[in-house]
Design a protein around this motif. Structure first.
Motif, mmCIF file in Angstrom:
data_model
loop_
_atom_site.group_PDB
_atom_site.id
_atom_site.type_symbol
_atom_site.label_atom_id
_atom_site.label_comp_id
_atom_site.label_asym_id
_atom_site.label_seq_id
_atom_site.Cartn_x
_atom_site.Cartn_y
_atom_site.Cartn_z
ATOM 1 N N VAL A 1 -15.258 -60.610 92.505
ATOM 2 C CA VAL A 1 -16.628 -60.994 92.150
ATOM 3 C C VAL A 1 -17.008 -60.378 90.816
ATOM 4 C CG1 VAL A 1 -19.066 -60.834 92.809
ATOM 5 C CG2 VAL A 1 -17.327 -61.303 94.550
ATOM 6 N N ARG A 2 -16.639 -59.095 90.650
ATOM 7 C CA ARG A 2 -16.977 -58.418 89.392
ATOM 8 C C ARG A 2 -16.338 -59.122 88.201
ATOM 9 N NH1 ARG A 2 -16.044 -53.252 92.079
ATOM 10 N NH2 ARG A 2 -14.021 -53.144 91.028
ATOM 11 N N TRP A 3 -15.048 -59.442 88.303
ATOM 12 C CA TRP A 3 -14.378 -60.059 87.167
ATOM 13 C C TRP A 3 -14.899 -61.473 86.915
ATOM 14 C CZ3 TRP A 3 -12.582 -57.569 83.476
ATOM 15 C CH2 TRP A 3 -11.919 -56.349 83.661
ATOM 16 N N ALA A 4 -15.248 -62.182 87.977
ATOM 17 C CA ALA A 4 -15.818 -63.517 87.778
ATOM 18 C C ALA A 4 -17.148 -63.417 87.040
ATOM 19 C CB ALA A 4 -15.997 -64.212 89.123
ATOM 20 N N ARG A 5 -17.966 -62.432 87.411
ATOM 21 C CA ARG A 5 -19.246 -62.234 86.708
ATOM 22 C C ARG A 5 -19.019 -61.792 85.264
ATOM 23 N NH1 ARG A 5 -23.230 -59.124 91.091
ATOM 24 N NH2 ARG A 5 -23.763 -60.987 92.307
ATOM 25 N N ALA A 6 -18.080 -60.878 85.069
ATOM 26 C CA ALA A 6 -17.834 -60.358 83.718
ATOM 27 C C ALA A 6 -17.366 -61.459 82.773
ATOM 28 C CB ALA A 6 -16.803 -59.236 83.785
ATOM 29 N N ASN A 7 -16.461 -62.299 83.232
ATOM 30 C CA ASN A 7 -15.955 -63.356 82.356
ATOM 31 C C ASN A 7 -17.009 -64.405 82.059
ATOM 32 O OD1 ASN A 7 -13.322 -62.318 82.027
ATOM 33 N ND2 ASN A 7 -12.723 -63.090 84.031
ATOM 34 N N LEU A 8 -17.807 -64.759 83.071
ATOM 35 C CA LEU A 8 -18.893 -65.704 82.813
ATOM 36 C C LEU A 8 -19.902 -65.097 81.848
ATOM 37 C CD1 LEU A 8 -20.417 -68.326 83.271
ATOM 38 C CD2 LEU A 8 -21.370 -67.340 85.370
ATOM 39 N N ALA A 9 -20.190 -63.809 82.001
ATOM 40 C CA ALA A 9 -21.133 -63.147 81.098
ATOM 41 C C ALA A 9 -20.642 -63.211 79.657
ATOM 42 C CB ALA A 9 -21.333 -61.699 81.529
ATOM 43 N N ASN A 10 -19.341 -62.960 79.447
ATOM 44 C CA ASN A 10 -18.803 -63.007 78.085
ATOM 45 C C ASN A 10 -18.948 -64.407 77.478
ATOM 46 O OD1 ASN A 10 -18.071 -60.325 78.204
ATOM 47 N ND2 ASN A 10 -15.976 -60.751 78.866
ATOM 48 N N THR A 11 -18.727 -65.432 78.300
ATOM 49 C CA THR A 11 -18.869 -66.803 77.798
ATOM 50 C C THR A 11 -20.326 -67.111 77.476
ATOM 51 O OG1 THR A 11 -16.932 -67.515 79.050
ATOM 52 C CG2 THR A 11 -18.457 -69.228 78.340
ATOM 53 N N MET A 12 -21.244 -66.668 78.338
ATOM 54 C CA MET A 12 -22.665 -66.875 78.072
ATOM 55 C C MET A 12 -23.069 -66.235 76.754
ATOM 56 S SD MET A 12 -24.390 -66.269 81.809
ATOM 57 C CE MET A 12 -24.447 -67.572 83.049
ATOM 58 N N LEU A 13 -22.592 -65.014 76.514
ATOM 59 C CA LEU A 13 -22.922 -64.333 75.262
ATOM 60 C C LEU A 13 -22.369 -65.096 74.066
ATOM 61 C CD1 LEU A 13 -22.233 -60.666 76.395
ATOM 62 C CD2 LEU A 13 -24.464 -61.690 75.958
ATOM 63 N N ALA A 14 -21.146 -65.613 74.203
ATOM 64 C CA ALA A 14 -20.547 -66.385 73.105
ATOM 65 C C ALA A 14 -21.339 -67.642 72.815
ATOM 66 C CB ALA A 14 -19.102 -66.733 73.449
ATOM 67 N N MET A 15 -22.007 -68.207 73.850
ATOM 68 C CA MET A 15 -22.801 -69.417 73.675
ATOM 69 C C MET A 15 -24.245 -69.112 73.276
ATOM 70 S SD MET A 15 -21.365 -71.664 76.903
ATOM 71 C CE MET A 15 -22.256 -73.177 76.438
ATOM 72 N N GLY A 16 -24.574 -67.811 73.116
ATOM 73 C CA GLY A 16 -25.915 -67.430 72.696
ATOM 74 C C GLY A 16 -26.890 -67.188 73.821
ATOM 75 N N ASP A 17 -26.426 -67.241 75.086
ATOM 76 C CA ASP A 17 -27.305 -66.990 76.235
ATOM 77 C C ASP A 17 -27.319 -65.489 76.495
ATOM 78 O OD1 ASP A 17 -28.786 -67.012 78.526
ATOM 79 O OD2 ASP A 17 -27.571 -68.495 79.587
ATOM 80 N N LEU A 18 -28.030 -64.736 75.639
ATOM 81 C CA LEU A 18 -27.944 -63.285 75.648
ATOM 82 C C LEU A 18 -28.598 -62.665 76.876
ATOM 83 C CD1 LEU A 18 -28.685 -62.538 71.879
ATOM 84 C CD2 LEU A 18 -26.507 -62.993 72.991
ATOM 85 N N ALA A 19 -29.763 -63.169 77.274
ATOM 86 C CA ALA A 19 -30.492 -62.543 78.376
ATOM 87 C C ALA A 19 -29.715 -62.649 79.686
ATOM 88 C CB ALA A 19 -31.871 -63.185 78.515
ATOM 89 N N GLU A 20 -29.277 -63.848 80.042
ATOM 90 C CA GLU A 20 -28.590 -64.035 81.305
ATOM 91 C C GLU A 20 -27.211 -63.375 81.284
ATOM 92 O OE1 GLU A 20 -28.391 -67.530 84.674
ATOM 93 O OE2 GLU A 20 -28.646 -68.072 82.577
ATOM 94 N N GLY A 21 -26.529 -63.421 80.138
ATOM 95 C CA GLY A 21 -25.243 -62.745 80.025
ATOM 96 C C GLY A 21 -25.384 -61.248 80.189
ATOM 97 N N ARG A 22 -26.419 -60.678 79.584
ATOM 98 C CA ARG A 22 -26.661 -59.230 79.707
ATOM 99 C C ARG A 22 -26.967 -58.857 81.162
ATOM 100 N NH1 ARG A 22 -29.021 -55.401 76.139
ATOM 101 N NH2 ARG A 22 -29.100 -53.393 77.208
ATOM 102 N N THR A 23 -27.753 -59.676 81.842
ATOM 103 C CA THR A 23 -28.067 -59.402 83.245
ATOM 104 C C THR A 23 -26.800 -59.356 84.095
ATOM 105 O OG1 THR A 23 -30.245 -60.441 83.053
ATOM 106 C CG2 THR A 23 -29.331 -60.229 85.265
ATOM 107 N N LEU A 24 -25.906 -60.311 83.889
ATOM 108 C CA LEU A 24 -24.653 -60.323 84.639
ATOM 109 C C LEU A 24 -23.807 -59.092 84.317
ATOM 110 C CD1 LEU A 24 -23.228 -63.967 84.727
ATOM 111 C CD2 LEU A 24 -23.816 -62.512 86.650
ATOM 112 N N GLN A 25 -23.731 -58.717 83.038
ATOM 113 C CA GLN A 25 -22.938 -57.553 82.662
ATOM 114 C C GLN A 25 -23.473 -56.282 83.315
ATOM 115 O OE1 GLN A 25 -22.850 -57.478 78.367
ATOM 116 N NE2 GLN A 25 -20.815 -58.391 78.321
ATOM 117 N N GLU A 26 -24.791 -56.148 83.352
ATOM 118 C CA GLU A 26 -25.376 -54.956 83.957
ATOM 119 C C GLU A 26 -25.088 -54.905 85.454
ATOM 120 O OE1 GLU A 26 -29.392 -55.423 82.692
ATOM 121 O OE2 GLU A 26 -29.112 -54.259 80.848
#
Length: 841
Positions: free
Chosen positions: A135-160
């Protein structure tokens, strides 16, 4: 003690290779994994789990080494085998999707990676506890993709959430905890928390140095990222030293186009530039440009959508190249600046989907038709936006797979165009001509604490003798204002067949003159007097401007220069065989949009509620289009005899177009065209009440299938889907692009807004015009705004008279028809909307 093919020996090699890969010894791992896979293929049946794991592990190492195409091929084979044998939420199936998503992201296809990662994370969260490593790695990888697409808020929430889970369950110094803190530091940098990011990066580097070898990819990435943060803090000498060490390691271990190596070269170019060492920055910038071009050349076997996403992902590095290799005072620009800009453009353009294999074409047409109907009809009652998005994703991935097969065939045949080189384009230009490539590009601030400068419009001007000039024309925001002001003077945009409102002739010339000065004045001043022909590649909002219609003194630009619009300069480099056989025409007009065709039901409830599909609700009749099509048909018959088909009223169906368009040299369709970017936003937005919000229908359409946002209306268009779920009266550009128009010399879409669509800087526009060229049409005539019905009929009749009777070239015939309307007093709005792209002869 054991035979070479003994299962225990093979398994031992397999496990050692996994450990070597984890330690960063990728070359050693690769050798063992190739041997293991060869042994597994000799001794195991196809789809055996151990054989699939051998392929998956080899793919992982190939991806880390930069051979992304080979990695992807193996991963897709593993995924298809898993899908055949395992239930949807099986861990091994999810692991296969997870691995493929990482490679897809490295290829620059962030929307594709996100769709896969969302599916994996949804399944992980349904079946595993919140702190499970998967679950952690699935969240981490999705977060990295969100950040690359400019979705900073939701990506940061997942990373935290990932960091909190790691801190609850892992000891200090665990590699997963180190990597999570490093990922969080990246997002902190992007939102401006440089002090916090630096502390986390320094800690991550120190931790990685304790547990990883010196050349390990994770350690090299962390050092490179820390160096850029040091640069942001003004500690430039320290940053340069660190980056030089990282670069030396990357050059030893990675190919020239590897994303990690390109990232380091870009960061070093930025640092040298900030230090004032412009010579060193220039060297690194040129190395970066060559690496990016090589990366783009490898896109020839990607699907058109994937290639477009890769080109988009490389625009930031393109900006670094432009900033670090600026011409010195009095010097011409480096040719590589033109090469990279035009290779990016050519990569992002939807390629011709030509294929000789009828079975491959049939499968592709089937998928495109289902995608067309799914988006055109809107969601079924009771189906959520997430479910609709998942189906759109499934179909687009299947389309991409089929198109990759086609592109691979074309690459073998040498059909696919590779890098665009300055010298090659120059050789293709005739005497008295020049090539102009417009480009909107960002000017990144080398200090991220400062606001980035506005985007600017630049232009390259190339002559047959290979001399190259470059112009920085001004702010893209100012250009946008000038374009909108000029278009506003043409009259209120309305549907074809209704009267215009609000035209202002005097203001049109005034605002058009201001727009011409901004876009063309510096370029025209630099042209030799003998220059009469301009091959032009437009970009971004310039696609909405017919340059030939802009005022030039008492005349228009097109009176002085022959403007030839190119989708990409790649057309000048291709030699296509002459068309054989007798000419044939398909003419369609006077379409009966309310026609009852077999199996078609009434307008869907979703459409009645106001546009929950990606198309308008209803299409009014177009009275002049029947006479226009009849005139074109009669003129053809008079000049060429037999070979023309005329379809009007309820005969003008999409099915008839599918059947009759292939093999026709001329195609003329007079109907409604549409572009619906706002309509699709109403398609069942997703529920945001969760830690992460899956992409909904809107994101799936705009990210994965933008060509479904524009299309043509045929007979029965005012009715909904039939009993089989098809939409017989609507053809989106997506479906149009799959029809075989390789025999078509000229396709005219005499409809509104057929050259309007999703636009991206440096990549042209996703429109019906794009679709025609992708289908194989050599030349397309499309419109830039909603056009007057009667004036269009008159212009088209004049155009075909000049083309067929007086045997003028296509571009010259169109301009002559426009001049006729001008001479008769028609305002700019009546004649200027029509643009010709492709072969002008």
């Amino acid at each position: 003690t054991q035979a070479a093919d003994h299962p225990d020996l093979i398994q031992a090699r397999h496990e050692l290779a996994v450990t070597l890969s984890a330690m960063g010894d990728l070359a050693g791992a690769l050798t063992l994994q190739q041997a293991v896979l060869a042994d597994r293929e000799r001794t195991l049946v196809e789809d055996h789990p151990n054989l699939l794991w051998a392929r998956a592990n080899l793919a992982d190492t190939l991806g880390k080494l930069g051979d992304l195409a080979a990695a992807r091929a193996l991963q897709e084979a593993v995924l298809r085998a898993r899908e055949r044998a395992l239930p949807e939420d099986h861990p091994d199936l999810l692991a296969a999707r997870h691995s493929l998503a990482l490679t897809v992201g490295d290829l620059g296809d962030h929307p594709g990676a996100r769709a896969l990662q969302e599916a994996v994370l949804g399944a992980r969260e349904r079946t595993l506890p919140v702190d499970h490593p998967d679950v952690r790695w699935a969240r981490a990888n999705l977060a990295n993709t969100m950040l690359a697409m400019g979705d900073l808020a939701e990506g940061r929430t997942l990373q935290e959430s990932v960091l909190a889970s790691c801190e609850r369950t892992l000891p200090q110094g665990h590699p997963d905890l180190i990597a999570t803190r490093y990922n969080l530091a990246i997002s902190m940098s992007r939102v401006g928390d440089h002090a916090g990011a630096r502390a986390l990066k320094e800690a991550a580097v120190a931790d990685f140095e304790r547990v990883l070898p010196a050349d390990h990819p994770h350690l090299l990435k962390a050092r490179s990222s820390l160096a850029f943060t040091l640069c942001e803090a003004g500690e430039l000498v320290e940053a340069r030293t660190l980056l030089n060490d990282v670069l030396a390691a990357c050059v030893r271990t990675l190919p020239a186009d590897h994303p990690d190596l390109l990232r380091v070269r870009g960061n070093l170019a930025v640092t040298m530039h900030e230090l004032g060492d412009l010579t060193a920055a220039r060297v690194r910038g040129l190395e970066l440009a060559r690496g990016v071009i090589l990366r783009l050349e490898r896109a020839s076997v990607l699907s058109p959508r994937e290639a477009r996403e890769l080109a988009s992902a490389e625009t930031q590095r393109h900006s670094i190249v432009r900033s670090s290799t600026r011409p010195r005072s009095g010097e011409p620009p480096e040719p590589v600046r033109f090469d990279l800009a035009e290779t990016l453009r050519a990569t992002g353009v939807l390629a011709h989907r030509a294929v000789d294999d009828e079975e491959s074409r049939r499968r592709l047409v089937s998928v495109l038709g289902r995608l067309n109907d799914l988006v055109s009809s809107g969601p079924d009652e009771g189906r959520s936006s997430e479910e609709l998005a998942a189906e759109i994703s499934r179909l687009t991935f299947e389309r991409d797979r089929l198109e990759r097969e086609i592109r691979s065939e074309l690459a073998v045949q040498g059909v696919v165009t590779h890098a665009i080189r300055t010298a090659d384009v120059a050789r293709a230009l005739r005497a008295g001509s020049a090539a102009i490539g417009f480009l909107r590009h960002s000017q990144p601030s080398f200090d991220s604490r400062e606001a980035s400068a506005d985007d600017v419009l630049v232009a390259h001007l190339l002559f047959p003798d290979t001399s190259l000039a470059e112009f920085e024309l001004g702010s893209a925001d100012e250009l946008e204002r000038l374009v909108r002001e000029w278009r506003a003077t043409l009259g209120k945009p309305i549907e074809r067949g209704l009267a215009y409102e609000g035209s202002d002739v005097d203001r049109e010339r005034e605002s058009g003159e201001a727009l011409r000065r901004f876009v063309l004045a510096p370029i025209l001043e630099g042209l030799p007097k003998e220059t009469t022909t301009l091959h032009v590649c437009l970009d971004d909002i310039l696609h909405l401007v017919p340059l030939g219609a802009l005022p030039l003194g008492e005349d228009r630009v097109g009176d002085r220069y022959r403007i030839l619009n190119e989708v990409s300069f790649a057309r000048l480099l291709r030699t296509r065989p002459s068309l054989e056989g007798e000419p044939a025409l398909l003419a369609m007009g006077g379409v009966k949009f309310d026609a009852e065709t077999e199996g078609v039901g009434s307008l869907s409830a979703a459409a009645r509620r106001g546009g929950r599909s990606a198309r308008p609700d209803t299409f009014p009749p177009l009275l002049q289009t029947r006479f226009e099509a009849e005139s074109v048909w009669a003129l053809f018959e008079e000049e060429f005899g037999d070979g023309a088909v005329l379809l009007t009223k309820d005969e003008a169906t999409k099915a008839a177009f599918h059947d009759l368009a292939p093999g026709r040299r001329f195609i003329h369709v007079a109907t409604h065209g549409w572009f619906a970017p706002e309509t699709v936003k109403s398609m069942l937005d997703p529920d945001p009440d969760r830690l992460w919000s899956p992409s909904g229908a809107q994101e799936a359409v705009t990210g994965l299938a933008p060509l479904t946002l524009c299309g043509l209306a045929f007979a029965g268009a005012n009715h909904g889907r039939d009993s089989l779920g098809r939409v017989p009266g609507i053809m989106t550009a997506e479906e149009l692009a799959g029809i075989d128009l390789s025999a078509c010399d000229l396709a005219v879409l005499s409809a509104c807004e057929t050259n309007v669509g999703i636009r991206r800087a440096g990549q042209g526009i996703q429109s019906l015009q794009t679709a025609l060229h992708a289908a194989g049409a050599r030349t397309a005539i499309t419109s830039l705004w909603k056009v007057d019905d009667a004036a269009t009929r008159k212009l088209m009749e004049r155009f075909y008279t000049y083309l067929w009777v007086e045997e003028m070239g296509k571009a010259d015939a169109l301009w002559k028809a426009k001049c006729d309307l001008r001479a008769e007093g028609h305002p700019v709005r009546d004649w200027a909307a029509w643009v010709l792209s492709g072969d002008p002869r």
